[in-house]
Scaffold this active site. Structure first.
Site, PDB file in Angstrom:
ATOM      1  CB  ILE A 110      13.224  51.295   1.389  1.00 37.19           C
ATOM      2  CG1 ILE A 110      14.577  50.709   0.969  1.00 37.19           C
ATOM      3  CG2 ILE A 110      12.985  52.611   0.662  1.00 37.19           C
ATOM      4  CD1 ILE A 110      15.707  51.678   0.971  1.00 37.19           C
TER       5      ILE A 110
ATOM      6  N   GLY B 264      13.688  44.974   5.055  1.00 39.03           N
ATOM      7  CA  GLY B 264      14.211  45.463   6.325  1.00 39.03           C
ATOM      8  C   GLY B 264      14.472  44.379   7.340  1.00 39.03           C
TER       9      GLY B 264
ATOM     10  CB  ALA C  83      17.432  51.205   4.184  1.00 43.89           C
ATOM     11  CB  CYS C  84      17.372  45.727   2.472  1.00 46.64           C
ATOM     12  SG  CYS C  84      16.579  44.761   3.774  1.00 46.64           S
ATOM     13  CG  ASP C  85      12.023  45.398  -1.244  1.00 45.82           C
ATOM     14  OD1 ASP C  85      11.755  46.564  -1.584  1.00 45.82           O
ATOM     15  OD2 ASP C  85      11.307  44.429  -1.513  1.00 45.82           O
TER      16      ASP C  85
END
Length: 512
Positions: free
Chosen positions: A458, A428, A424-426
Protein backbone atom coordinates in the site's frame (compact mmCIF):
# COMPACT_ATOMS: atom_id res chain seq x y z
CA UNK A 1 -14.72 9.91 19.12
CA UNK A 2 -16.02 6.85 20.98
CA UNK A 3 -13.77 4.62 23.04
CA UNK A 4 -14.21 1.80 20.51
CA UNK A 5 -13.23 4.04 17.60
CA UNK A 6 -10.24 5.32 19.56
CA UNK A 7 -9.07 1.76 20.22
CA UNK A 8 -9.46 0.91 16.54
CA UNK A 9 -7.45 4.01 15.63
CA UNK A 10 -4.65 3.04 18.00
CA UNK A 11 -4.70 -0.52 16.70
CA UNK A 12 -4.45 0.66 13.11
CA UNK A 13 -1.53 2.93 13.94
CA UNK A 14 0.31 0.06 15.62
CA UNK A 15 -0.39 -2.17 12.62
CA UNK A 16 0.73 0.56 10.23
CA UNK A 17 3.96 0.84 12.22
CA UNK A 18 4.44 -2.91 11.91
CA UNK A 19 3.74 -2.65 8.19
CA UNK A 20 6.40 0.06 7.86
CA UNK A 21 8.97 -2.09 9.66
CA UNK A 22 8.04 -4.98 7.40
CA UNK A 23 8.47 -2.78 4.32
CA UNK A 24 12.07 -2.12 5.37
CA UNK A 25 12.94 -5.75 6.14
CA UNK A 26 10.93 -7.85 3.68
CA UNK A 27 12.43 -6.50 0.42
CA UNK A 28 15.86 -7.43 1.79
CA UNK A 29 15.03 -10.97 2.89
CA UNK A 30 16.84 -12.24 -0.21
CA UNK A 31 20.05 -10.66 1.07
CA UNK A 32 19.51 -12.28 4.47
CA UNK A 33 19.04 -15.67 2.80
CA UNK A 34 22.15 -15.22 0.62
CA UNK A 35 24.17 -14.33 3.72
CA UNK A 36 22.67 -17.31 5.56
CA UNK A 37 23.66 -19.70 2.78
CA UNK A 38 27.22 -18.36 2.71
CA UNK A 39 27.50 -18.64 6.49
CA UNK A 40 25.92 -22.10 6.60
CA UNK A 41 27.92 -23.59 3.74
CA UNK A 42 31.42 -22.11 3.93
CA UNK A 43 32.21 -21.57 7.63
CA UNK A 44 34.45 -24.06 9.45
CA UNK A 45 31.58 -26.31 10.57
CA UNK A 46 29.49 -25.71 7.42
CA UNK A 47 28.49 -28.05 4.63
CA UNK A 48 31.48 -27.17 2.41
CA UNK A 49 34.09 -25.34 4.54
CA UNK A 50 36.05 -22.75 2.60
CA UNK A 51 38.13 -20.17 4.45
CA UNK A 52 38.27 -17.71 1.56
CA UNK A 53 34.55 -17.71 0.80
CA UNK A 54 33.69 -17.70 4.50
CA UNK A 55 35.22 -14.22 4.77
CA UNK A 56 32.20 -12.91 2.85
CA UNK A 57 29.83 -13.58 5.74
CA UNK A 58 31.21 -10.96 8.14
CA UNK A 59 31.12 -7.91 5.84
CA UNK A 60 27.68 -8.87 4.54
CA UNK A 61 26.00 -8.84 7.95
CA UNK A 62 28.08 -5.91 9.21
CA UNK A 63 27.82 -3.59 6.22
CA UNK A 64 25.66 -4.84 3.35
CA UNK A 65 22.43 -5.78 5.13
CA UNK A 66 22.24 -2.73 7.46
CA UNK A 67 22.93 -0.44 4.48
CA UNK A 68 20.20 -2.14 2.44
CA UNK A 69 17.73 -1.73 5.31
CA UNK A 70 18.67 1.91 5.78
CA UNK A 71 18.31 2.53 2.05
CA UNK A 72 14.88 0.86 2.04
CA UNK A 73 13.75 2.95 5.02
CA UNK A 74 14.96 6.21 3.51
CA UNK A 75 13.43 5.36 0.15
CA UNK A 76 10.05 4.68 1.74
CA UNK A 77 10.07 8.24 3.07
CA UNK A 78 11.72 10.14 0.21
CA UNK A 79 12.36 7.89 -2.76
CA UNK A 80 15.87 7.34 -4.14
CA UNK A 81 17.35 10.55 -2.76
CA UNK A 82 16.21 9.74 0.76
CA UNK A 83 17.50 6.18 0.48
CA UNK A 84 20.99 7.17 -0.68
CA UNK A 85 21.58 9.70 2.09
CA UNK A 86 20.04 7.34 4.67
CA UNK A 87 22.52 4.61 3.70
CA UNK A 88 25.37 7.13 3.81
CA UNK A 89 24.47 8.33 7.30
CA UNK A 90 24.06 4.77 8.60
CA UNK A 91 27.77 4.16 8.02
CA UNK A 92 28.39 6.27 11.12
CA UNK A 93 26.47 3.82 13.31
CA UNK A 94 28.02 0.79 11.62
CA UNK A 95 31.62 1.96 11.96
CA UNK A 96 31.09 3.00 15.57
CA UNK A 97 29.92 -0.52 16.48
CA UNK A 98 31.63 -2.86 14.00
CA UNK A 99 31.18 -5.94 16.20
CA UNK A 100 27.38 -5.63 16.36
CA UNK A 101 25.17 -5.94 13.26
CA UNK A 102 23.43 -2.55 13.26
CA UNK A 103 20.07 -3.64 11.87
CA UNK A 104 18.14 -1.81 14.58
CA UNK A 105 20.25 1.32 14.08
CA UNK A 106 19.61 1.14 10.34
CA UNK A 107 15.86 0.82 10.95
CA UNK A 108 16.00 4.07 12.95
CA UNK A 109 18.50 6.00 10.86
CA UNK A 110 16.96 5.12 7.48
CA UNK A 111 13.49 6.69 7.92
CA UNK A 112 14.88 9.54 10.05
CA UNK A 113 17.41 10.68 7.46
CA UNK A 114 14.91 10.16 4.65
CA UNK A 115 12.49 12.48 6.45
CA UNK A 116 15.22 15.06 7.13
CA UNK A 117 16.26 14.99 3.47
CA UNK A 118 12.65 15.58 2.44
CA UNK A 119 12.27 18.54 4.81
CA UNK A 120 15.63 19.96 3.74
CA UNK A 121 14.61 19.92 0.08
CA UNK A 122 11.26 21.49 0.92
CA UNK A 123 13.13 24.30 2.65
CA UNK A 124 15.92 24.85 0.12
CA UNK A 125 14.43 24.16 -3.32
CA UNK A 126 11.97 27.10 -3.38
CA UNK A 127 14.87 29.41 -2.46
CA UNK A 128 17.39 28.03 -4.97
CA UNK A 129 18.57 30.60 -7.59
CA UNK A 130 17.94 29.61 -11.19
CA UNK A 131 20.93 27.80 -12.67
CA UNK A 132 22.21 26.61 -9.28
CA UNK A 133 19.77 23.69 -8.85
CA UNK A 134 22.33 20.89 -9.26
CA UNK A 135 24.83 22.61 -6.98
CA UNK A 136 22.28 23.16 -4.22
CA UNK A 137 20.78 19.67 -4.56
CA UNK A 138 24.12 17.88 -4.38
CA UNK A 139 25.60 19.98 -1.59
CA UNK A 140 22.44 19.94 0.56
CA UNK A 141 22.39 16.14 0.35
CA UNK A 142 26.12 15.88 0.99
CA UNK A 143 26.05 18.25 3.98
CA UNK A 144 23.06 16.45 5.52
CA UNK A 145 24.78 13.10 4.96
CA UNK A 146 27.95 14.45 6.60
CA UNK A 147 26.08 15.80 9.64
CA UNK A 148 23.96 12.67 10.14
CA UNK A 149 26.94 10.34 9.71
CA UNK A 150 28.71 12.16 12.56
CA UNK A 151 25.48 12.16 14.59
CA UNK A 152 25.14 8.44 14.01
CA UNK A 153 28.70 7.82 15.14
CA UNK A 154 28.61 10.04 18.23
CA UNK A 155 24.96 9.95 19.35
CA UNK A 156 22.95 7.07 17.90
CA UNK A 157 25.68 4.42 18.16
CA UNK A 158 26.07 4.70 21.98
CA UNK A 159 22.28 4.68 22.32
CA UNK A 160 22.02 1.58 20.12
CA UNK A 161 24.76 -0.11 22.12
CA UNK A 162 22.77 0.46 25.31
CA UNK A 163 19.46 -0.70 23.80
CA UNK A 164 20.98 -3.82 22.21
CA UNK A 165 22.68 -4.64 25.50
CA UNK A 166 19.40 -4.39 27.42
CA UNK A 167 17.51 -6.49 24.88
CA UNK A 168 20.28 -9.07 24.65
CA UNK A 169 20.47 -9.37 28.43
CA UNK A 170 16.70 -9.82 28.58
CA UNK A 171 16.78 -12.57 25.96
CA UNK A 172 19.76 -14.27 27.58
CA UNK A 173 17.99 -14.15 30.94
CA UNK A 174 14.96 -15.87 29.43
CA UNK A 175 17.17 -18.48 27.78
CA UNK A 176 19.19 -19.24 30.92
CA UNK A 177 16.04 -19.38 33.04
CA UNK A 178 14.47 -21.70 30.44
CA UNK A 179 11.59 -19.25 30.11
CA UNK A 180 11.93 -18.41 26.42
CA UNK A 181 8.90 -20.58 25.53
CA UNK A 182 6.75 -18.15 27.53
CA UNK A 183 7.30 -15.60 24.76
CA UNK A 184 4.78 -17.61 22.73
CA UNK A 185 2.04 -16.43 25.09
CA UNK A 186 2.48 -13.00 23.51
CA UNK A 187 3.64 -13.92 20.02
CA UNK A 188 0.96 -16.41 18.96
CA UNK A 189 -2.07 -14.20 19.80
CA UNK A 190 -0.22 -11.18 18.36
CA UNK A 191 -0.05 -12.94 15.00
CA UNK A 192 -3.84 -13.00 14.84
CA UNK A 193 -4.04 -9.19 15.15
CA UNK A 194 -1.14 -8.71 12.75
CA UNK A 195 1.35 -7.38 15.26
CA UNK A 196 3.82 -10.06 14.22
CA UNK A 197 5.49 -7.65 11.79
CA UNK A 198 6.41 -5.28 14.60
CA UNK A 199 7.53 -8.15 16.86
CA UNK A 200 9.30 -10.29 14.29
CA UNK A 201 10.99 -7.66 12.13
CA UNK A 202 11.35 -5.01 14.82
CA UNK A 203 12.79 -7.20 17.58
CA UNK A 204 13.54 -10.80 16.62
CA UNK A 205 15.31 -10.09 13.31
CA UNK A 206 17.88 -7.56 14.62
CA UNK A 207 18.44 -9.52 17.84
CA UNK A 208 18.64 -12.77 15.90
CA UNK A 209 21.19 -11.29 13.52
CA UNK A 210 23.30 -10.20 16.48
CA UNK A 211 23.12 -13.68 18.03
CA UNK A 212 23.80 -15.42 14.72
CA UNK A 213 26.85 -13.24 14.08
CA UNK A 214 28.28 -14.15 17.48
CA UNK A 215 27.10 -17.74 17.99
CA UNK A 216 26.56 -18.87 14.41
CA UNK A 217 22.79 -19.28 14.77
CA UNK A 218 19.81 -17.94 16.69
CA UNK A 219 16.69 -19.54 18.14
CA UNK A 220 14.89 -16.19 17.82
CA UNK A 221 14.37 -16.83 14.11
CA UNK A 222 12.13 -19.80 15.00
CA UNK A 223 9.79 -18.21 17.55
CA UNK A 224 7.29 -16.60 15.18
CA UNK A 225 8.01 -18.50 11.98
CA UNK A 226 7.39 -22.13 13.08
CA UNK A 227 4.60 -23.51 10.86
CA UNK A 228 3.80 -26.27 13.36
CA UNK A 229 1.14 -24.59 15.54
CA UNK A 230 -0.92 -23.44 12.57
CA UNK A 231 -0.64 -26.84 10.90
CA UNK A 232 -1.99 -28.49 14.05
CA UNK A 233 -5.07 -26.25 13.98
CA UNK A 234 -5.77 -27.01 10.33
CA UNK A 235 -5.25 -30.76 10.82
CA UNK A 236 -7.82 -30.68 13.61
CA UNK A 237 -10.30 -29.02 11.26
CA UNK A 238 -9.55 -31.58 8.55
CA UNK A 239 -10.55 -34.39 10.92
CA UNK A 240 -13.07 -32.86 13.33
CA UNK A 241 -14.32 -29.82 11.43
CA UNK A 242 -17.66 -29.51 9.66
CA UNK A 243 -19.02 -27.73 6.63
CA UNK A 244 -17.06 -25.00 4.91
CA UNK A 245 -14.36 -24.94 7.59
CA UNK A 246 -13.58 -28.60 7.01
CA UNK A 247 -13.60 -28.48 3.21
CA UNK A 248 -11.38 -25.40 3.01
CA UNK A 249 -8.90 -26.58 5.65
CA UNK A 250 -7.09 -28.88 3.18
CA UNK A 251 -6.14 -26.12 0.77
CA UNK A 252 -5.40 -23.81 3.69
CA UNK A 253 -3.03 -26.40 5.12
CA UNK A 254 -1.00 -26.54 1.90
CA UNK A 255 -0.83 -22.75 1.59
CA UNK A 256 0.18 -22.38 5.24
CA UNK A 257 2.66 -25.24 5.61
CA UNK A 258 4.38 -25.11 2.24
CA UNK A 259 3.67 -21.53 1.19
CA UNK A 260 4.47 -20.04 4.60
CA UNK A 261 1.46 -17.69 4.60
CA UNK A 262 0.35 -18.07 8.21
CA UNK A 263 -2.58 -15.67 8.15
CA UNK A 264 -4.71 -18.25 6.36
CA UNK A 265 -5.30 -20.18 9.59
CA UNK A 266 -6.23 -17.15 11.71
CA UNK A 267 -10.00 -17.32 10.98
CA UNK A 268 -10.05 -20.95 12.10
CA UNK A 269 -8.74 -19.86 15.49
CA UNK A 270 -11.21 -16.99 15.75
CA UNK A 271 -14.11 -19.34 15.03
CA UNK A 272 -13.32 -21.02 18.33
CA UNK A 273 -11.44 -18.59 20.61
CA UNK A 274 -10.43 -21.49 22.86
CA UNK A 275 -8.07 -22.52 20.07
CA UNK A 276 -5.80 -19.68 21.16
CA UNK A 277 -4.76 -22.14 23.87
CA UNK A 278 -3.79 -24.66 21.20
CA UNK A 279 -1.58 -22.30 19.18
CA UNK A 280 0.06 -20.92 22.34
CA UNK A 281 0.88 -24.39 23.68
CA UNK A 282 2.04 -25.48 20.21
CA UNK A 283 4.30 -22.43 19.94
CA UNK A 284 5.69 -22.99 23.43
CA UNK A 285 6.41 -26.62 22.57
CA UNK A 286 8.31 -25.68 19.43
CA UNK A 287 10.42 -23.08 21.24
CA UNK A 288 11.08 -25.45 24.16
CA UNK A 289 12.17 -28.18 21.75
CA UNK A 290 14.58 -25.92 19.92
CA UNK A 291 15.92 -24.56 23.20
CA UNK A 292 16.50 -28.08 24.53
CA UNK A 293 18.28 -29.20 21.35
CA UNK A 294 20.24 -25.97 20.93
CA UNK A 295 18.73 -25.44 17.49
CA UNK A 296 18.64 -22.14 15.62
CA UNK A 297 18.86 -20.64 12.15
CA UNK A 298 21.68 -18.60 10.69
CA UNK A 299 19.26 -16.25 8.90
CA UNK A 300 15.54 -15.40 9.09
CA UNK A 301 13.16 -18.17 8.03
CA UNK A 302 10.92 -16.01 5.89
CA UNK A 303 8.30 -16.88 4.89
CA UNK A 304 7.57 -19.35 7.67
CA UNK A 305 7.34 -22.29 5.30
CA UNK A 306 8.43 -25.87 5.95
CA UNK A 307 10.40 -25.69 2.70
CA UNK A 308 12.34 -22.67 3.99
CA UNK A 309 12.91 -24.51 7.27
CA UNK A 310 14.40 -27.46 5.37
CA UNK A 311 16.67 -25.21 3.32
CA UNK A 312 17.82 -23.17 6.33
CA UNK A 313 18.48 -26.07 8.71
CA UNK A 314 22.17 -26.09 9.76
CA UNK A 315 24.30 -29.10 8.94
CA UNK A 316 23.71 -31.98 11.34
CA UNK A 317 20.57 -30.42 12.85
CA UNK A 318 17.92 -31.39 10.32
CA UNK A 319 16.30 -33.83 12.73
CA UNK A 320 16.19 -31.14 15.43
CA UNK A 321 14.35 -28.88 13.00
CA UNK A 322 11.86 -31.62 12.14
CA UNK A 323 11.33 -32.40 15.81
CA UNK A 324 10.46 -28.79 16.66
CA UNK A 325 7.94 -28.50 13.84
CA UNK A 326 6.44 -31.95 14.44
CA UNK A 327 6.01 -31.55 18.21
CA UNK A 328 4.58 -28.04 17.83
CA UNK A 329 2.06 -29.35 15.30
CA UNK A 330 1.28 -32.41 17.43
CA UNK A 331 0.58 -30.46 20.62
CA UNK A 332 -1.46 -27.87 18.74
CA UNK A 333 -3.43 -30.63 17.01
CA UNK A 334 -4.14 -32.62 20.18
CA UNK A 335 -5.29 -29.57 22.15
CA UNK A 336 -7.36 -28.29 19.22
CA UNK A 337 -8.91 -31.73 18.70
CA UNK A 338 -9.93 -31.94 22.38
CA UNK A 339 -11.42 -28.46 22.25
CA UNK A 340 -13.35 -29.20 19.07
CA UNK A 341 -14.51 -32.59 20.33
CA UNK A 342 -15.74 -31.52 23.74
CA UNK A 343 -16.99 -27.97 23.23
CA UNK A 344 -20.10 -26.71 21.51
CA UNK A 345 -20.16 -26.00 17.80
CA UNK A 346 -19.77 -22.23 17.42
CA UNK A 347 -22.58 -20.18 15.95
CA UNK A 348 -20.00 -18.12 14.10
CA UNK A 349 -19.17 -19.42 10.61
CA UNK A 350 -15.88 -19.16 8.73
CA UNK A 351 -16.94 -16.06 6.83
CA UNK A 352 -17.89 -14.26 10.04
CA UNK A 353 -14.62 -15.33 11.65
CA UNK A 354 -12.68 -13.98 8.68
CA UNK A 355 -14.53 -10.69 8.99
CA UNK A 356 -13.82 -10.62 12.74
CA UNK A 357 -10.11 -11.19 12.13
CA UNK A 358 -10.04 -8.44 9.54
CA UNK A 359 -11.89 -6.07 11.86
CA UNK A 360 -9.54 -6.89 14.72
CA UNK A 361 -6.53 -6.35 12.48
CA UNK A 362 -7.99 -3.16 11.08
CA UNK A 363 -7.44 -4.50 7.56
CA UNK A 364 -8.65 -7.19 5.20
CA UNK A 365 -6.71 -10.42 5.02
CA UNK A 366 -5.62 -10.97 1.47
CA UNK A 367 -5.09 -14.71 1.74
CA UNK A 368 -7.61 -15.71 4.39
CA UNK A 369 -10.34 -14.44 2.14
CA UNK A 370 -9.66 -17.43 -0.12
CA UNK A 371 -11.47 -19.42 2.52
CA UNK A 372 -14.83 -17.84 1.78
CA UNK A 373 -16.60 -17.13 -1.46
CA UNK A 374 -19.25 -14.72 -0.36
CA UNK A 375 -21.00 -12.66 -2.97
CA UNK A 376 -21.96 -10.00 -0.48
CA UNK A 377 -22.30 -6.48 -1.74
CA UNK A 378 -23.10 -3.51 0.38
CA UNK A 379 -26.47 -1.84 -0.09
CA UNK A 380 -26.64 0.67 -2.89
CA UNK A 381 -25.83 4.12 -1.68
CA UNK A 382 -29.15 5.93 -1.17
CA UNK A 383 -27.79 9.43 -1.19
CA UNK A 384 -25.20 9.73 -3.94
CA UNK A 385 -24.54 13.39 -3.35
CA UNK A 386 -23.03 14.68 -0.14
CA UNK A 387 -22.27 18.09 1.21
CA UNK A 388 -18.81 19.52 1.76
CA UNK A 389 -18.70 18.61 5.42
CA UNK A 390 -19.50 14.96 4.64
CA UNK A 391 -16.72 14.82 2.07
CA UNK A 392 -14.17 16.34 4.39
CA UNK A 393 -15.14 14.01 7.21
CA UNK A 394 -14.65 10.96 4.99
CA UNK A 395 -10.91 11.07 5.67
CA UNK A 396 -11.70 10.04 9.24
CA UNK A 397 -14.50 7.65 8.22
CA UNK A 398 -13.23 4.79 6.04
CA UNK A 399 -16.75 3.68 5.12
CA UNK A 400 -17.67 7.16 3.86
CA UNK A 401 -14.44 7.33 1.88
CA UNK A 402 -15.22 4.02 0.20
CA UNK A 403 -18.74 5.19 -0.61
CA UNK A 404 -17.42 8.39 -2.18
CA UNK A 405 -15.16 6.36 -4.47
CA UNK A 406 -17.81 3.72 -5.34
CA UNK A 407 -15.29 1.05 -4.46
CA UNK A 408 -17.87 -1.74 -4.44
CA UNK A 409 -19.70 -0.76 -7.62
CA UNK A 410 -17.51 -1.98 -10.46
CA UNK A 411 -19.92 -0.69 -13.12
CA UNK A 412 -19.66 2.90 -11.85
CA UNK A 413 -16.25 3.54 -13.42
CA UNK A 414 -14.84 4.24 -16.88
CA UNK A 415 -12.12 1.76 -17.90
CA UNK A 416 -11.31 3.15 -21.37
CA UNK A 417 -7.71 4.13 -20.62
CA UNK A 418 -6.79 1.38 -18.16
CA UNK A 419 -3.61 -0.52 -19.05
CA UNK A 420 -2.31 -1.36 -15.57
CA UNK A 421 -4.02 -3.04 -12.61
CA UNK A 422 -2.30 -3.12 -9.23
CA UNK A 423 -3.09 -5.48 -6.36
CA UNK A 424 -2.08 -3.84 -3.10
CA UNK A 425 -1.82 -5.39 0.35
CA UNK A 426 -0.05 -4.56 3.58
CA UNK A 427 3.39 -6.00 2.87
CA UNK A 428 3.04 -6.23 -0.92
CA UNK A 429 4.40 -9.74 -1.17
CA UNK A 430 2.80 -13.19 -0.83
CA UNK A 431 -0.93 -12.50 -0.73
CA UNK A 432 -1.11 -9.68 -3.26
CA UNK A 433 1.18 -11.68 -5.56
CA UNK A 434 -1.26 -14.59 -5.42
CA UNK A 435 -4.18 -12.29 -6.21
CA UNK A 436 -2.32 -10.67 -9.11
CA UNK A 437 -1.36 -14.07 -10.52
CA UNK A 438 -4.97 -15.22 -10.37
CA UNK A 439 -6.25 -12.12 -12.20
CA UNK A 440 -3.51 -12.41 -14.83
CA UNK A 441 -4.75 -15.93 -15.58
CA UNK A 442 -8.33 -14.65 -15.88
CA UNK A 443 -7.18 -11.92 -18.27
CA UNK A 444 -5.25 -14.45 -20.34
CA UNK A 445 -8.26 -16.75 -20.65
CA UNK A 446 -10.47 -13.78 -21.56
CA UNK A 447 -8.03 -12.67 -24.27
CA UNK A 448 -7.11 -9.42 -22.51
CA UNK A 449 -3.40 -9.11 -23.29
CA UNK A 450 -2.83 -5.36 -23.23
CA UNK A 451 -3.34 -4.83 -19.48
CA UNK A 452 -0.50 -5.40 -17.02
CA UNK A 453 -1.29 -6.81 -13.57
CA UNK A 454 1.24 -6.30 -10.76
CA UNK A 455 1.30 -6.22 -6.98
CA UNK A 456 2.84 -3.93 -4.39
CA UNK A 457 2.56 -2.69 -0.81
CA UNK A 458 0.00 0.00 0.00
CA UNK A 459 2.65 2.52 1.01
CA UNK A 460 4.54 1.94 -2.25
CA UNK A 461 1.64 2.53 -4.62
CA UNK A 462 2.75 4.84 -7.45
CA UNK A 463 1.01 8.20 -7.60
CA UNK A 464 -0.01 7.58 -11.22
CA UNK A 465 -1.75 4.27 -10.46
CA UNK A 466 -4.80 3.70 -12.66
CA UNK A 467 -6.74 0.84 -11.07
CA UNK A 468 -6.05 -0.49 -7.58
CA UNK A 469 -7.65 -3.60 -6.08
CA UNK A 470 -7.50 -4.02 -2.30
CA UNK A 471 -9.28 -5.72 0.54
CA UNK A 472 -12.05 -3.52 1.90
CA UNK A 473 -10.37 -2.60 5.19
CA UNK A 474 -7.25 -1.54 3.31
CA UNK A 475 -8.97 0.51 0.63
CA UNK A 476 -9.12 3.74 2.64
CA UNK A 477 -5.32 3.68 2.99
CA UNK A 478 -4.95 2.97 -0.73
CA UNK A 479 -7.23 5.88 -1.63
CA UNK A 480 -5.20 8.27 0.51
CA UNK A 481 -2.04 7.03 -1.20
CA UNK A 482 -3.46 7.29 -4.76
CA UNK A 483 -6.55 9.54 -4.71
CA UNK A 484 -6.75 9.82 -8.52
CA UNK A 485 -6.96 6.09 -9.22
CA UNK A 486 -10.02 3.87 -9.60
CA UNK A 487 -10.32 1.75 -6.46
CA UNK A 488 -12.13 -1.57 -6.20
CA UNK A 489 -12.75 -3.22 -2.83
CA UNK A 490 -13.24 -6.97 -2.61
CA UNK A 491 -14.40 -9.16 0.24
CA UNK A 492 -12.57 -12.19 -1.13
CA UNK A 493 -9.18 -11.29 -2.55
CA UNK A 494 -8.74 -14.56 -4.43
CA UNK A 495 -12.36 -15.36 -5.23
CA UNK A 496 -14.55 -12.33 -5.76
CA UNK A 497 -17.51 -11.86 -8.14
CA UNK A 498 -16.19 -8.36 -8.83
CA UNK A 499 -13.42 -9.79 -11.00
CA UNK A 500 -15.99 -11.09 -13.48
CA UNK A 501 -17.70 -7.70 -13.41
CA UNK A 502 -14.34 -6.05 -14.09
CA UNK A 503 -13.64 -8.43 -16.99
CA UNK A 504 -17.03 -7.65 -18.53
CA UNK A 505 -16.45 -3.90 -18.23
CA UNK A 506 -12.97 -4.13 -19.73
CA UNK A 507 -14.31 -6.17 -22.65
CA UNK A 508 -17.10 -3.64 -23.26
CA UNK A 509 -14.68 -0.71 -23.25
CA UNK A 510 -12.30 -2.61 -25.53
CA UNK A 511 -15.08 -3.33 -28.03
CA UNK A 512 -16.29 0.27 -27.86
Amino acid sequence: MSQTEEKKGIGRRVQAFGSFLSSMIMPNIGAFIAWGFIAAIFIDNGWLPNKDLATLAGPMITYLIPLLIAFSGGRLIYDLRGGIIAATATMGVIVALPDTPMLLGAMIMGPLVGWLMKKTDQLIQPRTPQGFEMLFNNFSAGILGFIMTIAGFKILAPLMKFIMHILSVAVEALVHAHLLPLVSILVEPAKIVFLNNAINHGVFTPLGADQAAKAGQSILYTIESNPGPGLGILLAYMIFGKGTAKTTSYGAGIIHFLGGIHEIYFPYVLMRPLLFIAVILGGMTGVATYQATGFGFKSPASPGSFIVYCLNAPRGEFLHMLLGVFLAALVSFVVAALIMKFTREPKQDLEAATAQMENTKGKKSSVASKLVSSDKNVNTEENASGNVSETSSSDDDPEALLDNYNTEDVDAHNYNNINHVIFACDAGMGSSAMGASMLRNKFKKAGINDITVTNTAINQLPKDAQLVITQKKLTDRAIKQTPNAIHISVDNFLNSPRYEELLNNLKKDDQA
